[in-house]
Design a protein around this motif. Structure first.
Motif, short mmCIF file in Angstrom:
data_model
loop_
_atom_site.label_atom_id
_atom_site.label_comp_id
_atom_site.label_asym_id
_atom_site.label_seq_id
_atom_site.Cartn_x
_atom_site.Cartn_y
_atom_site.Cartn_z
N GLN A 160 52.29 24.72 46.66
CA GLN A 160 51.22 24.26 47.55
C GLN A 160 50.35 25.44 47.98
N ARG A 161 49.01 25.27 47.97
CA ARG A 161 48.12 26.27 48.55
C ARG A 161 47.96 26.00 50.04
N PHE A 162 48.04 27.08 50.82
CA PHE A 162 47.91 27.01 52.27
C PHE A 162 46.74 27.88 52.72
N VAL A 163 46.09 27.46 53.81
CA VAL A 163 45.09 28.29 54.48
C VAL A 163 45.48 28.37 55.95
N LEU A 164 45.69 29.59 56.44
CA LEU A 164 46.03 29.81 57.84
C LEU A 164 44.76 29.85 58.67
N ASP A 165 44.64 28.94 59.63
CA ASP A 165 43.48 28.91 60.52
C ASP A 165 43.58 29.98 61.60
N HIS A 166 42.45 30.58 61.93
CA HIS A 166 42.30 31.42 63.13
C HIS A 166 43.31 32.58 63.18
N ILE A 167 43.62 33.15 62.03
CA ILE A 167 44.58 34.24 61.85
C ILE A 167 45.89 34.01 62.61
N GLY A 168 46.26 32.75 62.76
CA GLY A 168 47.53 32.43 63.40
C GLY A 168 47.52 32.54 64.91
N LYS A 169 46.34 32.58 65.52
CA LYS A 169 46.17 32.57 66.97
C LYS A 169 47.06 33.60 67.70
N PRO A 170 46.83 34.88 67.42
CA PRO A 170 47.57 35.91 68.17
C PRO A 170 47.12 35.97 69.63
N ASN A 171 47.90 36.66 70.45
CA ASN A 171 47.59 36.80 71.88
C ASN A 171 46.60 37.94 72.08
N ILE A 172 45.35 37.66 71.74
CA ILE A 172 44.32 38.68 71.86
C ILE A 172 43.97 38.95 73.31
N LYS A 173 44.04 37.92 74.13
CA LYS A 173 43.66 38.07 75.55
C LYS A 173 44.42 39.19 76.22
N ASP A 174 45.71 39.32 75.88
CA ASP A 174 46.54 40.36 76.49
C ASP A 174 46.73 41.57 75.58
N ASN A 175 45.95 41.62 74.49
CA ASN A 175 45.98 42.75 73.57
C ASN A 175 47.37 42.98 72.97
N VAL A 176 48.07 41.89 72.67
CA VAL A 176 49.42 41.97 72.12
C VAL A 176 49.35 41.83 70.59
N LEU A 177 49.87 42.80 69.87
CA LEU A 177 49.87 42.77 68.41
C LEU A 177 51.21 42.33 67.83
N GLU A 178 52.29 42.72 68.43
CA GLU A 178 53.62 42.40 67.91
C GLU A 178 54.31 41.33 68.75
N PRO A 179 55.14 40.49 68.09
CA PRO A 179 55.54 40.54 66.68
C PRO A 179 54.57 39.84 65.72
N TRP A 180 53.41 39.38 66.25
CA TRP A 180 52.47 38.68 65.38
C TRP A 180 52.14 39.48 64.12
N ALA A 181 51.79 40.77 64.29
CA ALA A 181 51.30 41.54 63.15
C ALA A 181 52.36 41.65 62.05
N THR A 182 53.61 41.90 62.43
CA THR A 182 54.67 42.03 61.43
C THR A 182 54.91 40.71 60.72
N GLN A 183 54.98 39.62 61.47
CA GLN A 183 55.21 38.31 60.86
C GLN A 183 54.01 37.86 60.05
N PHE A 184 52.82 38.18 60.51
CA PHE A 184 51.58 37.86 59.80
C PHE A 184 51.56 38.56 58.44
N ARG A 185 51.94 39.82 58.41
CA ARG A 185 52.00 40.55 57.14
C ARG A 185 53.03 39.93 56.20
N SER A 186 54.13 39.47 56.77
CA SER A 186 55.15 38.82 55.95
C SER A 186 54.60 37.54 55.33
N LEU A 187 53.91 36.74 56.11
CA LEU A 187 53.30 35.52 55.58
C LEU A 187 52.32 35.86 54.46
#
Length: 281
Positions: A160-187
């Motif tokens: 199946q082809r997938f498209v992730l919307d909105h870069i997975g909605k990280p917590n940009i408001k609080d400037n939080v990168l992890e664990p989003w960035a690590t899991q995002f790279r894995s995806l």
């Protein structure tokens, strides 16, 4: 260079169908239809768009397809299908919907906020398995804290082809990168997954955001997916709670300033056509 917006919505506003539009988003409590978008596109210099469902009801697919038929600059529609009812229900629905619906390129279920158990639900996964034989993409609309469950979902469907919307909605408001960035790279290691650079302003503070704040998230997305699997999107009209359409495109051009000419051609246009398998020549 052709610019294609990979993610926008049309709607006729009702409070019942759009309960998620709260008081902080009152500016978008109105109808948004093709004439409104075309005006914004022309101001920004955008050539074409992909329409995405916003109401999570089956009837919206026909509503979007009708606008696509009337407006050649709508290159494709990501609609709705009864995935939670299993494969036979999806097949029956597609048998009725697909004839004459050449612009139906994908299906979306808004999984953001859903219990993690939904991602592994057997009936839902059975329904999802019906999309690939029809060459339909599945758009993933999730929150950052559902990323690991999303990875496991993708791994159940290698065809199946997938498209992730909105870069997975990280917590940009609080400037939080992890664990989003690590899991995002894995995806992103799954080559059947593409990603939309969209929806970032509303994941920040729509009234108090800066391009500098968004830059680390853009850099992570570009590094993980590359311009051949990362695509520009506006999330119009939702973006209007924090930025006008031309200003969002200008912001993205600032974020993506280091891209070569060929990389820009992919990011702003070629990738969306490849992901959704659209012939727009």
């Amino acid at each position: 260079m052709r610019i294609i917006d990979a993610h926008h919505h049309f709607w006729k506003y009702t409070a019942e169908e759009f309960g998620w539009i709260d008081d902080s988003m009152s500016a978008i409590r109105r109808d948004f239809l093709p004439a409104d978008l075309k005006s914004a596109m022309d101001a920004a210099g955008v050539d074409g768009v992909i329409s995405v469902e916003a109401r999570s009801i089956l009837g919206e697919t026909g509503f979007l397809l009708e606008h696509a038929r009337q407006n050649p600059w709508v290159y494709g529609v990501v609609g709705k299908a009864p995935l939670s009812q299993g494969k036979s229900a999806v097949e029956e629905y597609l048998a009725k919907t697909l004839p004459g619906a050449d612009k139906l390129v994908g299906v979306r279920d808004v999984l953001q906020g859903s219990p993690i158990e939904v991602f592994s639900d057997a009936t839902f996964n059975d329904g999802l398995s019906a999309l690939a034989p029809h060459n339909l993409v599945f758009d993933l609309c999730i929150y950052h804290n559902q990323m690991q469950a999303t990875i496991e979902l993708v791994d159940r469907h290698p065809e199946q082809r997938f498209v992730l919307d909105h870069i997975g909605k990280p917590n940009i408001k609080d400037n939080v990168l992890e664990p989003w960035a690590t899991q995002f790279r894995s995806l992103a290691e799954r080559d059947n997954v593409f990603c939309k650079l969209s929806g970032m302003v509303t994941e920040a503070d729509p009234t108090n955001w800066t391009a500098e704040q968004l830059q680390p998230y853009f850099d992570t997305a570009l590094d993980a997916f590359g311009p051949k699997r990362l695509m520009f999107g506006s999330d119009w009209p939702v973006c209007l709670v924090g930025v006008e359409y031309p200003d969002w495109l200008s912001t993205v051009k600032t974020l993506a300033d280091g891209l070569s000419e060929s990389e820009q051609a992919d990011f702003y246009g070629n990738t969306v056509l490849k992901a959704y398998r659209i012939d727009a020549d």
